[in-house]
Design an enzyme around this catalytic site. Structure first.
Site, short mmCIF file in Angstrom:
data_model
loop_
_atom_site.label_atom_id
_atom_site.label_comp_id
_atom_site.label_asym_id
_atom_site.label_seq_id
_atom_site.Cartn_x
_atom_site.Cartn_y
_atom_site.Cartn_z
CB ALA A 65 -0.94 -0.02 1.20
CB VAL B 170 -7.26 -4.31 -4.05
CG1 VAL B 170 -6.86 -5.64 -3.42
CG2 VAL B 170 -7.54 -3.27 -2.96
CG HIS C 153 -4.09 -9.25 -1.01
ND1 HIS C 153 -3.35 -8.43 -0.20
CD2 HIS C 153 -3.71 -10.51 -0.70
CE1 HIS C 153 -2.59 -9.16 0.59
NE2 HIS C 153 -2.77 -10.43 0.31
CB CYS D 199 -29.17 -14.01 -9.17
SG CYS D 199 -27.89 -13.90 -7.88
CB SER E 95 4.85 -4.24 1.77
OG SER E 95 4.10 -5.18 2.53
N1 APR Z 1 7.16 5.66 0.57
C1 APR Z 1 7.72 4.61 1.24
N2 APR Z 1 7.05 3.85 2.14
C2 APR Z 1 5.76 4.20 2.39
C3 APR Z 1 5.12 5.28 1.75
C4 APR Z 1 5.88 6.02 0.81
N3 APR Z 1 5.35 7.07 0.14
N4 APR Z 1 3.84 5.37 2.24
C5 APR Z 1 3.70 4.39 3.14
N5 APR Z 1 4.85 3.68 3.24
C6 APR Z 1 5.08 2.47 4.05
C7 APR Z 1 4.57 2.55 5.47
O1 APR Z 1 5.58 2.98 6.35
C8 APR Z 1 4.15 1.09 5.75
O2 APR Z 1 5.14 0.39 6.49
O3 APR Z 1 4.34 1.45 3.42
C9 APR Z 1 4.01 0.44 4.37
C10 APR Z 1 2.60 -0.03 4.10
O4 APR Z 1 2.33 -1.10 4.98
P1 APR Z 1 0.82 -1.52 5.23
O5 APR Z 1 0.01 -0.31 5.48
O6 APR Z 1 0.84 -2.62 6.25
O7 APR Z 1 0.32 -2.08 3.83
P2 APR Z 1 0.64 -3.50 3.20
O8 APR Z 1 1.97 -4.03 3.67
O9 APR Z 1 0.45 -3.38 1.75
O10 APR Z 1 -0.54 -4.42 3.81
C11 APR Z 1 -0.62 -5.75 3.34
O11 APR Z 1 -2.69 -6.01 4.57
O12 APR Z 1 -4.82 -5.40 5.20
C12 APR Z 1 -4.09 -6.14 4.31
O13 APR Z 1 -4.95 -6.71 2.24
C13 APR Z 1 -4.33 -5.66 2.92
O14 APR Z 1 -2.82 -5.86 1.04
C14 APR Z 1 -2.94 -5.38 2.37
C15 APR Z 1 -2.06 -6.17 3.32
#
Ligand code: APR
Length: 236
Positions: free
Chosen positions: A18, A98, A114, A143, A181
């Site tokens: 994300a 997503v 996902h 349906c 992530s």
């Molecule tokens: N540059 C670098 N890092 C960033 C930035 C950015 N601009 N913006 C956010 N981050 C980092 C944050 O510090 C965080 O650690 O991105 C990371 C996002 O982590 P999460 O919010 O946990 O997202 P993600 O790892 O994709 O979550 C995985 O969890 O809820 C489920 O299905 C959902 O796919 C998702 C999964």
């Protein structure tokens, strides 16, 4: 450093979370204060149980996310990844996201672990719809079944074919680059480790520390992904 590793690698796979889309205006899940799960309980809004037992809350949560995806757009970083795929610099993207932004930006080999908010389907008969249904507050199929975004809900398994393709690409990677992530959600978080165990160099680009930093060859914290990718573009 990152550009040099990308130049040397014959098979680079990018893995996004994300954090790849926050610079497009979409919130991530676990950043302090702004993360989606800081304000909502995922089990209450994004699970099979929510779909079955609290469907109105489910519908509204996902309508907000569909509207968010429609209001926001891929940023320069998404476009650079698509360009580098066309140039053979990267071979594909494994994404937890997503929002569909990698495909919208022009990437072709995208493994959406996902699923996607770009599509909706009927929970009963499986009929597929566009996500404008949710935009127009149409939540039921002809349906009579409930419509749901074609995302993986908590309590569901990942799409088998996509999962196996991501396994294959992770095992083949010479360079595996994680972008944005926290690497906290299984089984999606296993791919960086699989790549590393299969001989790849592992790079983690994430604003905050992740649970797998110790396994990485290179870790880049405290920098925005958009800035890191723009810098790489100048060095390639
Ligand atoms: N540059 C670098 N890092 C960033 C930035 C950015 N601009 N913006 C956010 N981050 C980092 C944050 O510090 C965080 O650690 O991105 C990371 C996002 O982590 P999460 O919010 O946990 O997202 P993600 O790892 O994709 O979550 C995985 O969890 O809820 C489920 O299905 C959902 O796919 C998702 C999964």
């Amino acid at each position: 450093m990152l550009a040099d590793l990308m130049k040397k690698s014959n098979y680079t796979i990018v893995y996004t979370g994300a954090g790849m889309s926050t610079e497009s205006g979409l919130p991530d899940f676990r950043s302090a204060n702004t993360g989606l799960w800081e304000n909502e309980d995922p089990a209450a809004v994004a699970s099979t149980e929510a779909l079955n037992k609290d469907v109105e809350r489910f519908f509204q949560f996902y309508r907000t996310r569909v509207l968010g995806v429609k209001d926001c757009h891929p940023h320069k970083g998404h476009e650079l990844l698509a360009k580098w795929e066309k140039e053979g610099i990267i071979r594909g993207i494994i994404t937890q996201n997503v929002d569909g932004f990698h495909s919208v930006a022009g990437s072709e080999k995208v493994m959406e672990l996902h699923g996607t908010l770009q599509k909706v389907h009927c929970q009963s008969c499986g009929k597929k719809y566009g996500n404008e249904t949710y935009e127009e507050e149409i939540f039921y199929c002809k349906c009579g079944g409930k419509l749901r975004p074609s995302v993986v809900l908590f309590g569901e398994g990942l799409p088998e074919d996509t999962f196996m393709k991501a396994v294959e690409e992770s095992e083949r990677a010479e360079l595996f680059i994680v972008l944005g992530s926290s690497l906290t959600v299984t089984p999606a978080n296993q791919f960086p480790l699989l790549a590393k165990e299969s001989g790849a160099k592992l790079i983690i680009v994430n604003m905050e520390p992740t649970v797998f930093d110790e396994y990485a060859d290179v870790v880049i914290h405290d920098r925005k992904i958009g800035d890191v990718l723009a810098e790489v573009a100048e060095q390639l």
